[in-house]
Write a protein that holds these residues in place. Structure first.
Motif, PDB file in Angstrom:
ATOM      1  N   CYS A  83      59.346  52.558  34.681  1.00  0.00           N
ATOM      2  CA  CYS A  83      60.070  52.466  36.338  1.00  0.00           C
ATOM      3  C   CYS A  83      60.922  51.528  35.954  1.00  0.00           C
ATOM      4  CB  CYS A  83      60.270  53.750  37.173  1.00  0.00           C
ATOM      5  SG  CYS A  83      60.451  52.634  38.618  1.00  0.00           S
ATOM      6  N   VAL A  84      62.022  50.912  36.552  1.00  0.00           N
ATOM      7  CA  VAL A  84      62.454  49.855  37.625  1.00  0.00           C
ATOM      8  C   VAL A  84      62.755  49.950  38.318  1.00  0.00           C
ATOM      9  CG1 VAL A  84      63.046  48.720  34.766  1.00  0.00           C
ATOM     10  CG2 VAL A  84      64.851  50.214  36.481  1.00  0.00           C
ATOM     11  N   ALA A  85      62.587  50.978  39.672  1.00  0.00           N
ATOM     12  CA  ALA A  85      62.744  50.935  40.400  1.00  0.00           C
ATOM     13  C   ALA A  85      63.843  51.227  41.580  1.00  0.00           C
ATOM     14  CB  ALA A  85      61.503  50.060  41.581  1.00  0.00           C
ATOM     15  N   CYS A  86      65.338  51.426  40.705  1.00  0.00           N
ATOM     16  CA  CYS A  86      66.691  51.491  40.698  1.00  0.00           C
ATOM     17  C   CYS A  86      66.692  52.545  41.303  1.00  0.00           C
ATOM     18  CB  CYS A  86      67.196  51.580  39.415  1.00  0.00           C
ATOM     19  SG  CYS A  86      67.247  53.556  38.895  1.00  0.00           S
ATOM     20  N   MET A  87      66.018  53.586  41.925  1.00  0.00           N
ATOM     21  CA  MET A  87      66.128  53.606  43.117  1.00  0.00           C
ATOM     22  C   MET A  87      67.693  54.936  43.165  1.00  0.00           C
ATOM     23  SD  MET A  87      63.576  52.738  44.905  1.00  0.00           S
ATOM     24  CE  MET A  87      63.791  53.556  46.778  1.00  0.00           C
ATOM     25  N   MET A  88      67.674  55.185  41.862  1.00  0.00           N
ATOM     26  CA  MET A  88      68.711  55.924  41.816  1.00  0.00           C
ATOM     27  C   MET A  88      68.254  57.561  41.798  1.00  0.00           C
ATOM     28  SD  MET A  88      71.501  54.916  40.066  1.00  0.00           S
ATOM     29  CE  MET A  88      72.599  56.004  38.145  1.00  0.00           C
ATOM     30  N   CYS A  89      66.755  58.041  41.408  1.00  0.00           N
ATOM     31  CA  CYS A  89      66.335  59.524  41.665  1.00  0.00           C
ATOM     32  C   CYS A  89      65.983  59.331  43.194  1.00  0.00           C
ATOM     33  CB  CYS A  89      65.018  59.560  40.097  1.00  0.00           C
ATOM     34  SG  CYS A  89      63.957  58.047  40.316  1.00  0.00           S
ATOM     35  N   PRO A  90      65.385  59.032  43.841  1.00  0.00           N
ATOM     36  CA  PRO A  90      65.387  59.102  45.553  1.00  0.00           C
ATOM     37  C   PRO A  90      66.557  59.635  46.165  1.00  0.00           C
ATOM     38  CG  PRO A  90      63.944  57.163  44.918  1.00  0.00           C
ATOM     39  CD  PRO A  90      64.599  57.907  43.486  1.00  0.00           C
ATOM     40  N   ILE A 100      58.903  55.700  46.504  1.00  0.00           N
ATOM     41  CA  ILE A 100      59.101  54.597  45.721  1.00  0.00           C
ATOM     42  C   ILE A 100      59.859  53.588  46.706  1.00  0.00           C
ATOM     43  CG2 ILE A 100      60.771  53.546  44.114  1.00  0.00           C
ATOM     44  CD1 ILE A 100      61.463  56.373  43.327  1.00  0.00           C
ATOM     45  N   PHE A 117      55.076  55.654  43.660  1.00  0.00           N
ATOM     46  CA  PHE A 117      56.151  55.990  43.470  1.00  0.00           C
ATOM     47  C   PHE A 117      55.134  57.656  43.390  1.00  0.00           C
ATOM     48  CE2 PHE A 117      59.702  56.593  40.132  1.00  0.00           C
ATOM     49  CZ  PHE A 117      59.367  58.201  40.244  1.00  0.00           C
ATOM     50  N   CYS A 134      67.828  59.226  35.973  1.00  0.00           N
ATOM     51  CA  CYS A 134      67.666  57.887  35.462  1.00  0.00           C
ATOM     52  C   CYS A 134      68.195  57.148  34.138  1.00  0.00           C
ATOM     53  CB  CYS A 134      65.758  58.195  34.980  1.00  0.00           C
ATOM     54  SG  CYS A 134      64.499  56.831  34.181  1.00  0.00           S
ATOM     55  N   PRO A 135      68.497  55.691  34.563  1.00  0.00           N
ATOM     56  CA  PRO A 135      69.292  55.093  32.554  1.00  0.00           C
ATOM     57  C   PRO A 135      67.765  54.251  32.190  1.00  0.00           C
ATOM     58  CG  PRO A 135      68.320  53.698  35.332  1.00  0.00           C
ATOM     59  CD  PRO A 135      68.182  55.150  35.745  1.00  0.00           C
ATOM     60  N   CYS A 136      66.758  54.837  32.239  1.00  0.00           N
ATOM     61  CA  CYS A 136      65.048  54.112  31.439  1.00  0.00           C
ATOM     62  C   CYS A 136      64.826  55.069  31.047  1.00  0.00           C
ATOM     63  CB  CYS A 136      64.491  53.526  32.182  1.00  0.00           C
ATOM     64  SG  CYS A 136      65.985  52.140  33.342  1.00  0.00           S
ATOM     65  N   ALA A 138      62.813  56.629  32.566  1.00  0.00           N
ATOM     66  CA  ALA A 138      61.640  56.866  32.801  1.00  0.00           C
ATOM     67  C   ALA A 138      60.760  58.331  34.259  1.00  0.00           C
ATOM     68  CB  ALA A 138      61.522  55.385  34.267  1.00  0.00           C
ATOM     69  N   ILE A 139      61.523  58.898  33.157  1.00  0.00           N
ATOM     70  CA  ILE A 139      60.944  60.234  34.338  1.00  0.00           C
ATOM     71  C   ILE A 139      61.704  61.533  33.969  1.00  0.00           C
ATOM     72  CG2 ILE A 139      62.355  60.087  36.224  1.00  0.00           C
ATOM     73  CD1 ILE A 139      60.518  61.421  37.768  1.00  0.00           C
TER      74      ILE A 139
END
Ligand code: SF4
Ligand code: SF4
Length: 187
Positions: A83-90, A100, A117, A134-136, A138-139
């Motif tokens: 996770c790069v904490a991009c805040m897309m998911c929240p 996050i 998280f 998520c673009p990574c 990560a989830i």
């Protein structure tokens, strides 16, 4: 133009207005299934496919491939959270159950990572939008684990350590490449 009111008579006669016949029909369907299953059990035909019940928890139904269970956070090759904490998911989460708090990554390889998280599994509506957003990679929600019943809401909140303990290393390209980048990931 004047508005007119058209009076319509109530549908049906005595049969529809009393519901008696419908109630008897419904009870007959229930009784028919009851007898069919009871006679099936009596003669050892419990495994018939038209009997939809299972003796849970002794018998468990196999989950389909795309079942959505508890969330998990994936790791990079070096074991760090992807996770790069991009805040897309929240942002996309309709239940607002992802919290996050980002921090700067110490190694400089990525810009940010989540210091906190958390996912409130009781508020989650299991829509899967966080995974899609998520673009990574990560989830994920492919743990096939149900959210356990709890007496306290706090027990249903999974923190970063708990989410990482369910995760695995991802072989996807960080950030993704092309529209089908998920196909490169492990099953
Ligand atoms: S599955 Fe849906 S409701 Fe649950 S955390 Fe993800 S986006 Fe939110
Ligand atoms: S969308 Fe992915 S990378 Fe972005 S904050 Fe959520 S889990 Fe982290």
């Amino acid at each position: 133009m004047a508005t007119t009111v058209k009076t319509v008579s109530r549908p049906g006669g005595f049969r529809r207005q009393t519901y008696l016949v419908a109630i008897v029909e419904g009870l007959w369907v229930t009784f028919r299934h009851l007898m069919k299953n009871w006679i099936g059990n009596l003669f050892g035909r419990r495994a018939r496919t038209d009997i939809a019940t299972l003796s849970y928890p002794e018998e468990k139904k196999a989950y389909p491939q795309r079942n959505r269970g508890l969330h998990r956070l994936m790791k990079r090759e070096d074991g760090e959270v992807r996770c790069v904490a991009c805040m897309m998911c929240p942002t996309v989460c309709p239940a607002h159950c992802i919290t996050i708090v980002p921090e700067e990554a110490p190694n400089g390889a990525i810009e940010k990572r989540p210091r906190i998280f958390e996912i409130d599994e009781l508020r989650c509506v299991v829509c899967g939008l966080c995974v899609e957003a998520c673009p990574c990679d990560a989830i994920r929600m492919d743990t096939r684990i149900h959210a356990a019943p709890t007496l306290r809401r706090a027990d249903a909140i999974l923190d970063k350590a708990a989410l990482l303990s369910l995760g695995d290393k991802s072989v996807a390209t960080q950030g993704g490449v092309g529209p089908f980048w998920r196909e490169k990931t492990k099953a």
